[in-house]
Motif scaffolding. Structure first.
Motif, mmCIF file in Angstrom:
data_model
loop_
_atom_site.group_PDB
_atom_site.id
_atom_site.type_symbol
_atom_site.label_atom_id
_atom_site.label_comp_id
_atom_site.label_asym_id
_atom_site.label_seq_id
_atom_site.Cartn_x
_atom_site.Cartn_y
_atom_site.Cartn_z
ATOM 1 N N ILE A 10 33.396 58.108 19.815
ATOM 2 C CA ILE A 10 33.109 56.918 20.463
ATOM 3 C C ILE A 10 31.611 56.792 20.930
ATOM 4 C CG2 ILE A 10 33.359 56.807 23.450
ATOM 5 C CD1 ILE A 10 35.804 58.816 22.911
ATOM 6 N N GLY A 11 31.003 57.661 21.436
ATOM 7 C CA GLY A 11 29.356 57.774 21.046
ATOM 8 C C GLY A 11 28.620 56.171 20.811
ATOM 9 N N ILE A 12 29.162 55.888 19.370
ATOM 10 C CA ILE A 12 28.992 55.358 18.574
ATOM 11 C C ILE A 12 29.794 53.968 18.931
ATOM 12 C CG2 ILE A 12 29.156 54.595 15.661
ATOM 13 C CD1 ILE A 12 28.805 57.191 14.647
ATOM 14 N N VAL A 13 31.111 53.612 18.848
ATOM 15 C CA VAL A 13 31.371 52.982 19.659
ATOM 16 C C VAL A 13 30.838 51.890 20.659
ATOM 17 C CG1 VAL A 13 34.057 51.197 20.542
ATOM 18 C CG2 VAL A 13 34.055 52.912 18.108
ATOM 19 N N VAL A 14 30.884 52.928 21.659
ATOM 20 C CA VAL A 14 29.830 52.463 22.755
ATOM 21 C C VAL A 14 28.780 51.790 22.613
ATOM 22 C CG1 VAL A 14 29.284 53.344 24.672
ATOM 23 C CG2 VAL A 14 31.088 54.001 24.521
ATOM 24 N N ALA A 15 28.114 52.541 21.589
ATOM 25 C CA ALA A 15 26.419 52.525 21.419
ATOM 26 C C ALA A 15 26.956 50.639 21.083
ATOM 27 C CB ALA A 15 25.532 53.295 20.300
ATOM 28 N N ALA A 16 27.769 49.989 20.039
ATOM 29 C CA ALA A 16 28.124 49.426 19.178
ATOM 30 C C ALA A 16 27.783 48.461 20.101
ATOM 31 C CB ALA A 16 28.699 49.320 18.719
ATOM 32 N N VAL A 17 28.845 48.799 21.642
ATOM 33 C CA VAL A 17 28.839 47.444 22.865
ATOM 34 C C VAL A 17 28.261 47.424 23.473
ATOM 35 C CG1 VAL A 17 30.712 46.930 24.769
ATOM 36 C CG2 VAL A 17 31.344 47.943 22.510
ATOM 37 N N ASN A 18 27.603 47.858 23.808
ATOM 38 C CA ASN A 18 25.903 47.936 24.744
ATOM 39 C C ASN A 18 24.654 47.401 24.043
ATOM 40 O OD1 ASN A 18 27.812 48.925 26.678
ATOM 41 N ND2 ASN A 18 26.957 51.315 26.989
ATOM 42 N N GLY A 19 24.781 47.698 22.589
ATOM 43 C CA GLY A 19 23.868 47.419 21.678
ATOM 44 C C GLY A 19 22.511 48.505 22.021
ATOM 45 N N ARG A 20 23.067 49.241 22.219
ATOM 46 C CA ARG A 20 22.081 51.448 21.671
ATOM 47 C C ARG A 20 21.687 51.644 20.933
ATOM 48 N NH1 ARG A 20 21.363 52.288 27.595
ATOM 49 N NH2 ARG A 20 20.591 54.349 26.851
ATOM 50 N N MET A 21 22.112 50.961 19.968
ATOM 51 C CA MET A 21 22.183 51.925 18.380
ATOM 52 C C MET A 21 21.065 52.608 17.584
ATOM 53 S SD MET A 21 24.999 52.408 16.689
ATOM 54 C CE MET A 21 26.861 51.356 16.622
ATOM 55 N N SER A 22 20.377 52.053 18.296
ATOM 56 C CA SER A 22 18.449 52.312 17.915
ATOM 57 C C SER A 22 18.729 53.858 18.375
ATOM 58 C CB SER A 22 17.365 51.557 18.062
ATOM 59 O OG SER A 22 16.883 51.414 19.511
ATOM 60 N N GLU A 23 18.839 53.478 19.369
ATOM 61 C CA GLU A 23 18.818 54.894 20.216
ATOM 62 C C GLU A 23 19.557 55.840 20.184
ATOM 63 O OE1 GLU A 23 18.783 51.889 21.750
ATOM 64 O OE2 GLU A 23 17.900 51.602 24.009
ATOM 65 N N VAL A 24 21.005 55.791 19.418
ATOM 66 C CA VAL A 24 21.682 56.379 19.053
ATOM 67 C C VAL A 24 21.240 57.175 17.373
ATOM 68 C CG1 VAL A 24 23.715 56.353 17.209
ATOM 69 C CG2 VAL A 24 24.007 55.796 19.885
ATOM 70 N N ASN A 25 20.573 56.360 16.564
ATOM 71 C CA ASN A 25 20.074 56.789 15.763
ATOM 72 C C ASN A 25 18.427 57.835 16.051
ATOM 73 O OD1 ASN A 25 20.141 55.698 12.857
ATOM 74 N ND2 ASN A 25 20.547 53.641 14.761
#
Lengths: 197, 178
Positions: free
Chosen positions: A12-27
């Motif tokens: 869910i975190g990865i999918v939501v990050a993709a939608v919100n454009g927060r992938m670098s924060e997730v990394n």
């Protein structure tokens, strides 16, 4: 269950990050959290070494055994189906004292041995006896005098008073334990009533 | 309330003092025994690493993506009315299911909000208020092969609920409302 929760949080975190454009924060979060995990466990070393060291003295000097005798009247009241001098009672007492002093690793084997004895008392039937449910209820509330792990984590994040939650925790866990005993009795009497009908 | 504060400060030193005095009277070699027991603590702390690390990464990703905030904002309106901080709800839900999961969530709350914040204190109290009901049931009944667990889960979860409510109330009383 825990596999599902763990996987769901990540996916869910990865999918939501993709939608919100927060992938670098997730990394960043992946590696920072991993580092935090090691840091917290290293922080736990200090308090666990100290506490378990002190508790070893209590165990060797016979203090824990003496304390468990103090609890015997209470336990014979809580476990009316267990004969006073049956080995099950001894294990139940050790289990309770170990939990009380935050010795989770010592409490579990004692609890399992108590369960084995209770099963024998229950003539090896596959269903849980009254005493088994009571022992379980006592263990699920985690009555502990000193929440060592919580104190260690509060220390790691720079608390001004890491132990200030000892009192509130003790009161909350005592409430939960008393509730467990009352609820356990309630369900027992309900079972008895149903059995008679 | 002064009593609860005093209890927090005095309990640990008193326990240590009593154990040492009793040990000395009983002629236990206190320092050597301390070292022996302490080694165990080291092993326990190290063996938790993979469990906690895995949980913290999952929680970290969940928070960094914005999913945690979405979840909290969704439940906030219902809980604000009764004075429960929505931030602690995930912890309260995970507490009976996974011990390390709860430990991870508690550390995360303390890191984000600070250990001495209202949420930090509530998270600390919640973590210690109950134990992992499902884990205890699995281990204890699994080890001796009890198949029909009767009312055990109901008793455990209801007691957890009481522990959670008690934590919220007692933290509000001792540390003031949010």
């Amino acid at each position: 269950m825990i596999n599902l929760i763990w996987m769901a949080m990540l996916i869910i975190g990865i999918v939501v990050a993709a939608v919100n454009g927060r992938m670098s924060e997730v990394n960043a979060a992946i590696f920072e959290s991993a580092e935090d995990g090691v840091g917290i466990c290293f922080g736990l070393i200090s308090i666990l070494v100290f506490w378990l060291g002190i508790m070893k003295i209590a165990e060797k000097s016979g203090l824990l055994a003496k304390l468990s005798q103090l609890f015997k009247p209470l336990m014979t009241w809580l476990f009316p189906d267990v004969p006073k001098d049956h080995p099950a009672m001894g294990y139940i007492l050790s289990n309770t004292i170990a939990n009380l002093f935050g010795l989770g690793n010592a409490a579990t084997p004692m609890g399992i041995k108590a369960m084995e004895q209770l099963k024998k008392l229950n003539r090896d039937r596959p269903e849980a006896s009254r005493s088994m449910i009571t022992l379980l209820a006592l263990n699920t509330t985690g009555l502990t005098l000193v929440p060592t792990t919580v104190i260690a984590i509060r220390m790691k994040y720079g608390s001004q008073a890491p132990t200030e939650i000892v009192g509130t925790t003790l009161i909350a866990t005592t409430c939960a334990t008393i509730a467990a005993i009352i609820i356990d009795r309630f369900f027992y009497y309900r079972r008895v009533r149903k059995g008679k009908k | 309330m002064a009593f609860i504060t005093a209890l927090s400060i005095w309990l640990i030193p008193i326990i240590i003092g009593l154990i040492l005095v009793h040990g000395t009277i009983k002629r236990v070699p206190t320092y050597e025994t301390f070292v022996e027991g302490g080694k165990e603590g080291f092993n326990i702390a190290i063996s938790i690493i993979p469990f906690l690390l895995g949980m913290l990464v999952a929680i970290g990703v969940f928070r960094a993506s914005g999913a945690m905030d979405m979840l909290i904002n969704a439940i906030k309106p219902f809980l604000q009315a009764v004075g429960i901080p929505a931030e602690v709800v995930p912890l309260a839900i995970i507490r009976p299911i996974s011990g390390t999961g709860a430990l991870g969530l508690m550390s995360d709350l303390i890191r984000v909000h600070g250990p001495d914040s209202y949420i930090g204190r509530l998270a600390s109290t919640l973590q210690g208020a109950t134990d992992t009901t499902f884990y205890v049931i699995t281990v204890y009944f699994g080890a001796v092969g009890v198949k029909k667990i009767g009312d055990a889960i109901k008793v455990g979860l209801l007691a957890d609920l009481v522990g959670i409510i008690a934590s919220i109330v007692i933290v509000a009383i001792v540390f003031g409302t949010m």
